[in-house]
Design a protein around this motif. Structure first.
Motif, PDB file in Angstrom:
ATOM      1  N   ARG A 181      -9.370   4.259  15.841  1.00  0.00           N
ATOM      2  CA  ARG A 181     -10.542   4.555  15.013  1.00  0.00           C
ATOM      3  C   ARG A 181     -10.287   4.142  13.567  1.00  0.00           C
ATOM      4  O   ARG A 181     -11.137   3.504  12.934  1.00  0.00           O
ATOM      5  CB  ARG A 181     -10.877   6.054  15.096  1.00  0.00           C
ATOM      6  CG  ARG A 181     -12.190   6.401  14.419  1.00  0.00           C
ATOM      7  CD  ARG A 181     -12.441   7.899  14.434  1.00  0.00           C
ATOM      8  NE  ARG A 181     -12.632   8.399  15.786  1.00  0.00           N
ATOM      9  CZ  ARG A 181     -11.898   9.373  16.337  1.00  0.00           C
ATOM     10  NH1 ARG A 181     -10.951   9.962  15.637  1.00  0.00           N
ATOM     11  NH2 ARG A 181     -12.135   9.763  17.553  1.00  0.00           N
ATOM     12  N   ASP A 207     -20.216   2.284  27.474  1.00  0.00           N
ATOM     13  CA  ASP A 207     -19.312   3.263  26.850  1.00  0.00           C
ATOM     14  C   ASP A 207     -17.890   2.730  26.747  1.00  0.00           C
ATOM     15  O   ASP A 207     -16.966   3.499  26.506  1.00  0.00           O
ATOM     16  CB  ASP A 207     -19.269   4.560  27.676  1.00  0.00           C
ATOM     17  CG  ASP A 207     -20.596   5.279  27.657  1.00  0.00           C
ATOM     18  OD1 ASP A 207     -21.473   4.871  26.877  1.00  0.00           O
ATOM     19  OD2 ASP A 207     -20.756   6.246  28.417  1.00  0.00           O
ATOM     20  N   ALA A 227     -20.670   6.999  13.025  1.00  0.00           N
ATOM     21  CA  ALA A 227     -20.524   6.080  14.150  1.00  0.00           C
ATOM     22  C   ALA A 227     -20.560   6.835  15.483  1.00  0.00           C
ATOM     23  O   ALA A 227     -21.154   6.371  16.462  1.00  0.00           O
ATOM     24  CB  ALA A 227     -19.215   5.302  14.024  1.00  0.00           C
ATOM     25  N   TYR A 228     -19.940   8.015  15.507  1.00  0.00           N
ATOM     26  CA  TYR A 228     -19.891   8.849  16.718  1.00  0.00           C
ATOM     27  C   TYR A 228     -21.304   9.265  17.132  1.00  0.00           C
ATOM     28  O   TYR A 228     -21.711   9.094  18.288  1.00  0.00           O
ATOM     29  CB  TYR A 228     -19.010  10.062  16.429  1.00  0.00           C
ATOM     30  CG  TYR A 228     -18.881  11.079  17.534  1.00  0.00           C
ATOM     31  CD1 TYR A 228     -18.448  10.722  18.804  1.00  0.00           C
ATOM     32  CD2 TYR A 228     -19.141  12.426  17.275  1.00  0.00           C
ATOM     33  CE1 TYR A 228     -18.300  11.674  19.801  1.00  0.00           C
ATOM     34  CE2 TYR A 228     -18.985  13.389  18.259  1.00  0.00           C
ATOM     35  CZ  TYR A 228     -18.569  13.015  19.525  1.00  0.00           C
ATOM     36  OH  TYR A 228     -18.419  13.958  20.499  1.00  0.00           O
ATOM     37  N   ARG A 274     -20.366   0.958  16.845  1.00  0.00           N
ATOM     38  CA  ARG A 274     -20.399   1.434  18.231  1.00  0.00           C
ATOM     39  C   ARG A 274     -18.976   1.673  18.735  1.00  0.00           C
ATOM     40  O   ARG A 274     -18.693   2.683  19.377  1.00  0.00           O
ATOM     41  CB  ARG A 274     -21.109   0.375  19.076  1.00  0.00           C
ATOM     42  CG  ARG A 274     -21.467   0.810  20.469  1.00  0.00           C
ATOM     43  CD  ARG A 274     -22.797   1.525  20.499  1.00  0.00           C
ATOM     44  NE  ARG A 274     -23.128   1.951  21.850  1.00  0.00           N
ATOM     45  CZ  ARG A 274     -23.980   1.316  22.657  1.00  0.00           C
ATOM     46  NH1 ARG A 274     -24.599   0.235  22.250  1.00  0.00           N
ATOM     47  NH2 ARG A 274     -24.241   1.794  23.871  1.00  0.00           N
ATOM     48  N   ILE A 321     -16.304   2.316  16.946  1.00  0.00           N
ATOM     49  CA  ILE A 321     -15.718   3.473  16.249  1.00  0.00           C
ATOM     50  C   ILE A 321     -16.197   4.770  16.911  1.00  0.00           C
ATOM     51  O   ILE A 321     -15.419   5.692  17.158  1.00  0.00           O
ATOM     52  CB  ILE A 321     -16.104   3.451  14.752  1.00  0.00           C
ATOM     53  CG1 ILE A 321     -15.433   2.270  14.058  1.00  0.00           C
ATOM     54  CG2 ILE A 321     -15.736   4.766  14.067  1.00  0.00           C
ATOM     55  CD1 ILE A 321     -16.061   1.900  12.722  1.00  0.00           C
ATOM     56  N   GLY A 322     -17.484   4.815  17.223  1.00  0.00           N
ATOM     57  CA  GLY A 322     -18.044   6.012  17.830  1.00  0.00           C
ATOM     58  C   GLY A 322     -17.492   6.294  19.221  1.00  0.00           C
ATOM     59  O   GLY A 322     -17.498   7.433  19.673  1.00  0.00           O
ATOM     60  N   LEU A 323     -17.011   5.255  19.895  1.00  0.00           N
ATOM     61  CA  LEU A 323     -16.489   5.427  21.251  1.00  0.00           C
ATOM     62  C   LEU A 323     -14.973   5.607  21.288  1.00  0.00           C
ATOM     63  O   LEU A 323     -14.402   5.901  22.335  1.00  0.00           O
ATOM     64  CB  LEU A 323     -16.862   4.206  22.115  1.00  0.00           C
ATOM     65  CG  LEU A 323     -18.349   4.039  22.432  1.00  0.00           C
ATOM     66  CD1 LEU A 323     -18.626   2.678  23.048  1.00  0.00           C
ATOM     67  CD2 LEU A 323     -18.823   5.154  23.355  1.00  0.00           C
ATOM     68  N   ALA A 324     -14.312   5.443  20.137  1.00  0.00           N
ATOM     69  CA  ALA A 324     -12.841   5.510  20.115  1.00  0.00           C
ATOM     70  C   ALA A 324     -12.365   6.942  20.330  1.00  0.00           C
ATOM     71  O   ALA A 324     -12.968   7.890  19.821  1.00  0.00           O
ATOM     72  CB  ALA A 324     -12.315   4.976  18.797  1.00  0.00           C
ATOM     73  N   THR A 325     -11.298   7.096  21.103  1.00  0.00           N
ATOM     74  CA  THR A 325     -10.666   8.401  21.298  1.00  0.00           C
ATOM     75  C   THR A 325      -9.385   8.486  20.490  1.00  0.00           C
ATOM     76  O   THR A 325      -9.044   9.531  19.943  1.00  0.00           O
ATOM     77  CB  THR A 325     -10.329   8.605  22.790  1.00  0.00           C
ATOM     78  OG1 THR A 325     -11.499   8.377  23.555  1.00  0.00           O
ATOM     79  CG2 THR A 325      -9.859  10.021  23.050  1.00  0.00           C
TER      80      THR A 325
END
Lengths: 432, 115
Positions: free
Chosen positions: A418, A380, B31-32, A407, A409-413
């Motif tokens: 992002r 993560d 992506a999320y 992956r 991008i999906g984990l960026a806060t």
């Protein structure tokens, strides 16, 4: 002629006293009672009294001494109301006399360092040390701390209450370990725990490095303040100086981390003209002093080259780009190799791989990454996937690079990160 | 523990997004969802049509009533959800913070009542 103290002046004086003296007053009160929660209650009542009293009576000559005297009186009253004839109230009364006699002339002793050591005591859960320091030294409330550490305010509140109860019940010492104690086995860990908690405040502050959230005070600034306090209270401790140098180096780049459209700019692409060169020089001076102490001193124990000096040296090697046009990548790679001997964190391996990509190319870097890829701590961890994607792109493995970008991008806060990664992904799609 | 992440945002503002910005938002959501699936926490999730497509039903004194629109008129509207399975609330909050809507909307995180 009349001297009218307006409410605004009184409020401003109370706010200034709060900012400058909060931790000092809490430290003084709790070091003598071990009851941090009671000290907080008494001090908050004293601040309320100040807001009511100062507009009418005028701001006292020493707001700090005034607040301390009132807070102490409240502590004594609270103990009497609870009918605790345990001698604490008598002790407090004696302390009150000391205050009345002393504070007109004397400075209030600074016990903040002792309080920080109590907050970072081994008996206090590691995860609550940084939140505890933010509360007792800086006066943050549980809601603001909870937001910074992504914990519900009620949960954070309970953890803080439990930690304060532990300080009282276990009678944790409010004392700065001596040089001899710090040199004992485990002694260096005591200091490291204090430094780690301050650095945790800074790292959480980075998530809102731009300070865009006005609701929450910028945690990075507060951590820098704590680091400056530590360095000034322990000027002979190389690691305390190293930590401050590290945070200053990092903070010097705060204006270069976003472009005009608010997108994230990676370190290697930052415009060095936007770095804070005064802050960098300050960091360099601290780092030199730390090395002189660590290498010229007796060696061992607290006097040694530790994690924060090495990490500050990494930042220093990045900062030379402002002079030479290129970061000192071979030095960065060696420093991360040295750091990896102190800790098994896969994040260090990741950082070393990024340096290796500059000295030996992306293939060598990817080989190093593969050696720690099964580590569950990375699943993560957004920077891992972003760095991996970048290395794969440079190696020409576009399909794998795109999957890693996805992956990341999906984990960026952070929306700026992002947006940056989405742009990189779009570019790699264009490249086939 | 299973948690429902309820994604609230202002529909009217979202409808005004430029085509490029909307495509970027959709890419971010892809992506999320992918990252949650690869981390093994995803149970399910869907995007909802706007509240203009909603109808609400209730039964009062034995009679059914059907109303146009959502249950309550709010500044931000429920636009979608994810159901995730993670060890604790903190992990759920970390995933909620990564939601592409979080920087301008609100993600409500609720534990599922296990039966």
């Amino acid at each position: 002629m009349s001297t009218i103290t307006t409410t605004t002046t009184a409020e401003a004086a109370a706010a200034a006293a709060a900012r400058h003296s909060y931790g000092k007053l809490i430290a003084w009160l709790s070091a003598r009672t071990r009851d941090v929660a009671a000290a907080e209650d008494a001090l908050s009542e004293a601040f309320a009294a100040a807001l009511a009293d100062w507009p009418r009576q005028g701001v006292p000559a020493s707001p700090e001494a005034w607040l301390l005297t009132v807070a102490r009186r409240r502590l004594v009253d609270a103990h009497r109301q609870r009918r605790q004839h345990d001698g604490v109230a008598d002790t407090l009364l004696l302390l009150m006399d000391e205050a009345v006699d002393g504070h007109a002339r004397r400075e209030i002793p600074d016990d903040r360092l002792a309080l920080m050591f109590a907050c970072a005591h081994p008996a206090i859960d590691a995860g609550v040390r940084a939140p505890l320091m933010l509360q007792v030294i800086l006066g943050f409330d549980a809601a603001a701390i909870g937001s910074a550490f992504l914990v519900p305010p009620s949960t954070m509140g309970q953890r803080l209450v439990r930690a304060k109860a532990r300080i009282r019940q276990a009678a944790l010492p409010f004392a700065v370990p001596s040089l001899a104690e710090l040199a004992e086995p485990g002694g260096a860990d005591r200091l490291a725990a204090v430094l780690d908690a301050v650095y945790a405040c800074y790292a959480e502050g980075w998530t809102d490095a731009a300070g865009t959230d006005a609701q929450h005070r910028n945690l990075a600034d507060e951590a820098l303040w704590l680091g400056g306090l530590l360095a000034s209270l322990m000027p002979e401790m190389p690691e305390a100086l190293g930590l401050l140098a590290l945070m200053l180096h990092s903070h010097a780049r705060r204006h270069a981390r976003r472009d005009d459209t608010g997108r994230y700019v990676p370190l290697a692409e930052q415009d060095t003209a936007l770095w804070d060169h005064t802050m960098i020089r300050q960091a360099e001076r601290l780092l030199h002093r730390a090395s002189a102490l660590a290498l010229g001193g007796a060696g061992g124990g607290p006097h040694r080259v530790g994690r924060y000096q090495l990490e500050a040296a990494v930042q220093s090697a990045h900062a030379v780009r402002r002079l030479s046009g290129r970061a000192d990548w071979p030095a960065i790679e060696r420093l991360y190799a040295a750091l990896a001997r102190l800790s098994d964190s896969p994040v260090l391996v990741l950082n070393r791989a990024v340096a290796l990509a500059e000295t030996q190319g992306p293939a060598a870097a990817l080989a190093l990454l593969d050696s720690v890829a099964p580590d569950a701590r990375l699943a993560d961890y957004q920077p891992w996937w972003a760095a991996r994607a970048d290395l794969l792109r440079r190696q020409g493995c576009m399909a794998e690079a795109r999957a890693a970008y996805q992956r990341a991008i999906g984990l960026a806060t952070d929306p700026a990160v992002r947006a940056f990664l989405l742009q990189r992904l779009a570019q790699s799609e264009g490249a086939g | 523990m299973q948690y429902l992440l309820m994604i609230y945002s202002n529909e009217a503002d979202e409808a005004k997004l430029a085509p490029g910005a909307e495509a970027e938002l959709m890419a971010a959501y892809g992506a999320y969802a992918g990252a949650m699936a690869q981390a093994g926490v995803m149970v399910g999730g869907e995007r909802l049509h706007p509240t203009s497509a909603a109808a609400s039903v209730r039964v009062r004194s034995g009679k059914t009533e059907v109303l146009n629109g959502p249950y309550a008129e709010t500044h931000e509207q429920l636009g979608g959800y994810f159901m995730i399975d993670v060890p604790d609330l903190e992990a759920a909050l970390h995933w909620a913070a990564r939601c592409p809507t979080a920087p301008y909307g609100t993600i409500e995180v609720r534990p599922i009542w296990a039966m």
